[in-house]
Scaffold this active site. Structure first.
Site, short mmCIF file in Angstrom:
data_model
loop_
_atom_site.label_atom_id
_atom_site.label_comp_id
_atom_site.label_asym_id
_atom_site.label_seq_id
_atom_site.Cartn_x
_atom_site.Cartn_y
_atom_site.Cartn_z
N TYR A 35 0.84 -1.21 0.00
CA TYR A 35 0.00 0.00 0.00
C TYR A 35 0.87 1.26 0.00
O TYR A 35 0.66 2.18 -0.78
CB TYR A 35 -0.92 -0.02 1.22
CG TYR A 35 -1.80 1.20 1.34
CD1 TYR A 35 -2.96 1.31 0.58
CD2 TYR A 35 -1.49 2.24 2.22
CE1 TYR A 35 -3.78 2.43 0.69
CE2 TYR A 35 -2.30 3.35 2.33
CZ TYR A 35 -3.45 3.44 1.56
OH TYR A 35 -4.26 4.55 1.67
N LYS A 83 1.06 4.09 -3.01
CA LYS A 83 0.66 5.49 -2.83
C LYS A 83 1.82 6.44 -3.13
O LYS A 83 1.60 7.55 -3.64
CB LYS A 83 0.11 5.71 -1.42
CG LYS A 83 -1.24 5.06 -1.19
CD LYS A 83 -2.29 5.56 -2.16
CE LYS A 83 -3.66 4.94 -1.94
NZ LYS A 83 -4.69 5.45 -2.85
#
Length: 198
Positions: free
Chosen positions: A109, A113
């Site tokens: 994650y 990002k």
């Protein structure tokens, strides 16, 4: 409530065919609902997964799945949207403060990002001046299942901007409902809830 038509559609954004289906649906609407639907003007890339894991043991399948939805899909959707924004438009990527952190509990994650932030800068230059591309990194919004109440309260106490996570707390002060909690971060910032960043 806002006086605009809404046309729900499901699409598997991990697959190229799924992204294509989504934009073909938009094209179809412009033909069938000509008087109700204008040219595509805004794309918000907000879909993402946040798998917990450890970089030492995270499987490539889990890593690939996070990158596919969190980074590749927004890129493909942005390309498709750009082709349809002949009169100009706006693309908004929902990033995360994780892009500036090293969250070892969420490696896929966090990496995705960080990639989204870089992608936003590249697309902003590539699509200018006709289409503006920006990212928003709202920070704490909802308590995850992996946080205890004590952990969550500690994180909220450290936040620069605190936001209530219950609709009852939000609506009386702002007139916003829980679905617009991100707006609360951006527009309604009571000074007593701020803290100095050192």
């Amino acid at each position: 409530k806002m006086g605009v038509p809404v046309f729900p559609v499901q699409a598997d954004l991990i697959s190229d065919a799924g992204c294509q289906k989504l934009f073909e649906f938009i094209d179809h609407l412009r033909v069938v609902e000509e008087k109700k639907v204008g040219e595509l003007a805004v794309l918000v890339n907000s879909s993402s997964v946040m798998p917990r894991g450890d970089a030492k043991t995270l499987s490539l399948a889990e890593f690939d799945a996070a990158i596919a939805l969190n980074l590749r899909a927004p890129f493909v959707c942005s390309q498709q949207a750009y082709k349809r924004m002949e009169q100009g438009g706006v693309i908004i990527n929902i990033s995360d403060v994780a892009s500036q952190k090293a969250w070892v509990g969420y490696p896929a994650y966090t990496i995705s990002k960080a990639g989204m932030d870089s992608m936003t800068r590249v697309l902003a230059r590539s699509f200018a001046p006709n289409v503006r591309v920006n990212a928003i990194a709202p920070g704490l919004v909802l308590k995850s299942d992996s946080h205890t109440t004590e952990d969550w309260e500690r994180l909220v106490a450290q936040a620069i901007i605190c936001v209530a996570d219950r609709e009852d707390d939000i609506k009386p002060q702002t007139g916003l409902d829980a679905a617009n909690a991100t707006q609360l971060h951006l527009k309604h910032l009571p000074p007593q809830r701020w803290r100095q960043v050192s």
